[in-house]
Design a protein around this motif. Structure first.
Motif, mmCIF file in Angstrom:
data_model
loop_
_atom_site.group_PDB
_atom_site.id
_atom_site.type_symbol
_atom_site.label_atom_id
_atom_site.label_comp_id
_atom_site.label_asym_id
_atom_site.label_seq_id
_atom_site.Cartn_x
_atom_site.Cartn_y
_atom_site.Cartn_z
ATOM 1 N N PHE A 28 0.834 -1.192 0.000
ATOM 2 C CA PHE A 28 0.000 0.000 0.000
ATOM 3 C C PHE A 28 0.874 1.248 0.000
ATOM 4 C CE2 PHE A 28 -2.576 -3.333 1.814
ATOM 5 C CZ PHE A 28 -3.800 -3.156 1.188
ATOM 6 N N HIS A 29 0.315 2.356 -0.461
ATOM 7 C CA HIS A 29 1.052 3.613 -0.512
ATOM 8 C C HIS A 29 1.071 4.343 0.825
ATOM 9 C CE1 HIS A 29 1.818 3.475 -4.767
ATOM 10 N NE2 HIS A 29 0.556 3.143 -4.972
ATOM 11 N N SER A 30 0.116 4.049 1.684
ATOM 12 C CA SER A 30 0.067 4.764 2.961
ATOM 13 C C SER A 30 -0.128 3.785 4.112
ATOM 14 C CB SER A 30 -1.078 5.780 2.972
ATOM 15 O OG SER A 30 -2.323 5.116 3.052
ATOM 16 N N LYS A 31 0.299 4.234 5.278
ATOM 17 C CA LYS A 31 0.146 3.447 6.495
ATOM 18 C C LYS A 31 -1.325 3.220 6.809
ATOM 19 C CE LYS A 31 1.579 3.347 11.305
ATOM 20 N NZ LYS A 31 2.409 3.973 12.333
ATOM 21 N N SER A 32 -2.132 4.241 6.592
ATOM 22 C CA SER A 32 -3.556 4.121 6.910
ATOM 23 C C SER A 32 -4.247 3.074 6.031
ATOM 24 C CB SER A 32 -4.256 5.471 6.791
ATOM 25 O OG SER A 32 -4.163 5.978 5.485
ATOM 26 N N GLU A 33 -3.834 2.948 4.774
ATOM 27 C CA GLU A 33 -4.412 1.927 3.894
ATOM 28 C C GLU A 33 -4.026 0.526 4.364
ATOM 29 O OE1 GLU A 33 -4.588 3.759 -0.560
ATOM 30 O OE2 GLU A 33 -2.587 3.478 0.294
ATOM 31 N N ALA A 34 -2.757 0.354 4.729
ATOM 32 C CA ALA A 34 -2.294 -0.956 5.201
ATOM 33 C C ALA A 34 -3.002 -1.336 6.505
ATOM 34 C CB ALA A 34 -0.778 -0.939 5.396
ATOM 35 N N TYR A 35 -3.153 -0.360 7.392
ATOM 36 C CA TYR A 35 -3.833 -0.617 8.661
ATOM 37 C C TYR A 35 -5.309 -0.945 8.438
ATOM 38 C CZ TYR A 35 -5.607 -0.009 13.375
ATOM 39 O OH TYR A 35 -6.232 -0.203 14.589
ATOM 40 N N ALA A 36 -5.947 -0.254 7.508
ATOM 41 C CA ALA A 36 -7.355 -0.522 7.202
ATOM 42 C C ALA A 36 -7.527 -1.949 6.686
ATOM 43 C CB ALA A 36 -7.878 0.481 6.176
ATOM 44 N N ARG A 37 -6.592 -2.401 5.863
ATOM 45 C CA ARG A 37 -6.661 -3.769 5.343
ATOM 46 C C ARG A 37 -6.457 -4.777 6.483
ATOM 47 N NH1 ARG A 37 -8.924 -7.445 2.171
ATOM 48 N NH2 ARG A 37 -7.427 -8.701 1.013
ATOM 49 N N GLU A 38 -5.527 -4.472 7.373
ATOM 50 C CA GLU A 38 -5.309 -5.338 8.538
ATOM 51 C C GLU A 38 -6.594 -5.476 9.341
ATOM 52 O OE1 GLU A 38 -3.053 -5.265 12.865
ATOM 53 O OE2 GLU A 38 -2.246 -4.014 11.263
ATOM 54 N N ARG A 39 -7.239 -4.361 9.644
ATOM 55 C CA ARG A 39 -8.485 -4.388 10.420
ATOM 56 C C ARG A 39 -9.575 -5.168 9.680
ATOM 57 N NH1 ARG A 39 -7.377 -4.569 14.851
ATOM 58 N NH2 ARG A 39 -9.580 -4.510 15.256
#
Length: 80
Positions: free
Chosen positions: A52-63
């Motif tokens: 992902f390009h951003s931390k927030s996108e990666a975290y959203a996918r994790e959740r």
């Protein structure tokens, strides 16, 4: 770049889901003796990643994946 990842431990037969900016460094930390869920064993291996390009996108996918609460769904994701 940021990574969403799934680890697997054969010894415990469990998956671990997370996100990080440095995948190899994070795996190394998971496989060290430390307090926490992954610190009990040192055979974690990466079985799946998404970039992902951003931390927030990666975290959203994790959740999102953690909210599935389904081992079968996680296995399907890994195997596709």
């Amino acid at each position: 770049m940021y990574y969403f990842y799934i680890l697997y431990s054969e010894r415990t037969n469990r998956y671990y889901i997370g996100h990080t900016e440095n995948l190899l460094q994070r795996l190394k930390k998971h496989n060290t003796d430390h307090k926490g869920y992954t610190g009990k064993v040192n055979d974690w291996e990466i079985v799946y990643t998404e970039v992902f390009h951003s931390k927030s996108e990666a975290y959203a996918r994790e959740r999102q994946v953690k909210n599935w609460k389904s081992r079968k769904a996680i296995k399907r994701l890994i195997n596709k």
